[in-house]
Write an enzyme that holds these catalytic residues in place. Structure first.
Site, PDB file in Angstrom:
ATOM      1  N   ASP A   1       0.866  -1.176   0.000  1.00 54.01           N
ATOM      2  CA  ASP A   1       0.000   0.000   0.000  1.00 54.01           C
ATOM      3  C   ASP A   1       0.902   1.225   0.000  1.00 54.01           C
ATOM      4  O   ASP A   1       1.965   1.219   0.629  1.00 54.01           O
ATOM      5  CB  ASP A   1      -0.898   0.017   1.239  1.00 54.01           C
ATOM      6  CG  ASP A   1      -1.987  -1.051   1.186  1.00 54.01           C
ATOM      7  OD1 ASP A   1      -2.430  -1.393   0.075  1.00 54.01           O
ATOM      8  OD2 ASP A   1      -2.409  -1.519   2.251  1.00 54.01           O
ATOM      9  N   ASP A   6      -7.015  -1.488  -4.527  1.00 58.71           N
ATOM     10  CA  ASP A   6      -8.078  -1.114  -3.590  1.00 58.71           C
ATOM     11  C   ASP A   6      -9.051  -0.119  -4.218  1.00 58.71           C
ATOM     12  O   ASP A   6     -10.265  -0.199  -4.006  1.00 58.71           O
ATOM     13  CB  ASP A   6      -7.483  -0.514  -2.316  1.00 58.71           C
ATOM     14  CG  ASP A   6      -6.594  -1.482  -1.562  1.00 58.71           C
ATOM     15  OD1 ASP A   6      -6.785  -2.710  -1.696  1.00 58.71           O
ATOM     16  OD2 ASP A   6      -5.691  -1.011  -0.839  1.00 58.71           O
TER      17      ASP A   6
END
Length: 176
Positions: free
Chosen positions: A128, A146
């Site tokens: 991330d 995401d």
């Protein structure tokens, strides 16, 4: 000849699913590789001040850092794999002509595969790197996969709602 045209039309729509999924996976993988190569030794790079930063984080859990113990990696791997199979099946059974639904399903599937690849390639977890917030009030760090899953899920909900809204209301029984 109408039946001969349907498979090719459905094939065209399925290409929307495949291209959306493939594009998502490729973009996700490229951005994650760049993030790992450039952000590994920095606490973060401000893009728009404190509001939007690039910050490398490895997430061993699921969305929002949900963690279910030492086997989280494999539990979420299995869940993502099942989800991809379900999404492919939904794509195949979607109504002919619903390219919007194919796009939605492709985005969700591509995002799931993008994060699934991270779970396989590294025990550190999903990469991330997009960090949004103000001061200590931060949204959980996320990635392109995401974004695709979130946008695709919203689009899928809209597509299903539109399909439901198009269905004729059942005639109610007359009360005498």
């Amino acid at each position: 000849m109408g039946s001969a045209a349907e498979p090719s039309m459905h094939g065209t729509e399925r290409r929307v699913f495949v291209w959306a999924a493939l594009g998502t996976v490729v973009l996700d993988l490229i951005t994650k590789l760049i993030a790992e190569a450039t952000l590994l030794r920095t606490p973060g790079v401000p893009v728009f001040g404190d509001w939007f930063q690039l910050r490398l984080v490895y997430n061993q859990g699921a969305a929002f850092g949900l963690h279910v113990g030492p086997y989280s990696r494999w539990i979420f791997f299995t869940v993502a794999l099942i989800a991809v199979f379900v999404l492919v099946r939904m794509s195949r059974s979607s109504p002919v002509g619903d390219r919007f639904r194919q796009l939605a399903l492709g985005l969700v599937a591509g995002g799931a595969v993008g994060n699934l690849i991270d779970r396989v390639r590294s025990p550190r977890g999903v990469v991330d790197f997009l960090d949004v917030g103000v001061g200590a009030l931060r949204w959980p760090t996320f990635n392109v996969a995401d974004i695709a899953v979130s946008c695709g899920a919203i689009a899928l909900a809209v597509s299903l709602w539109r399909e439901d809204a198009r269905r004729p209301e059942p005639e109610s029984a007359s009360v005498m």
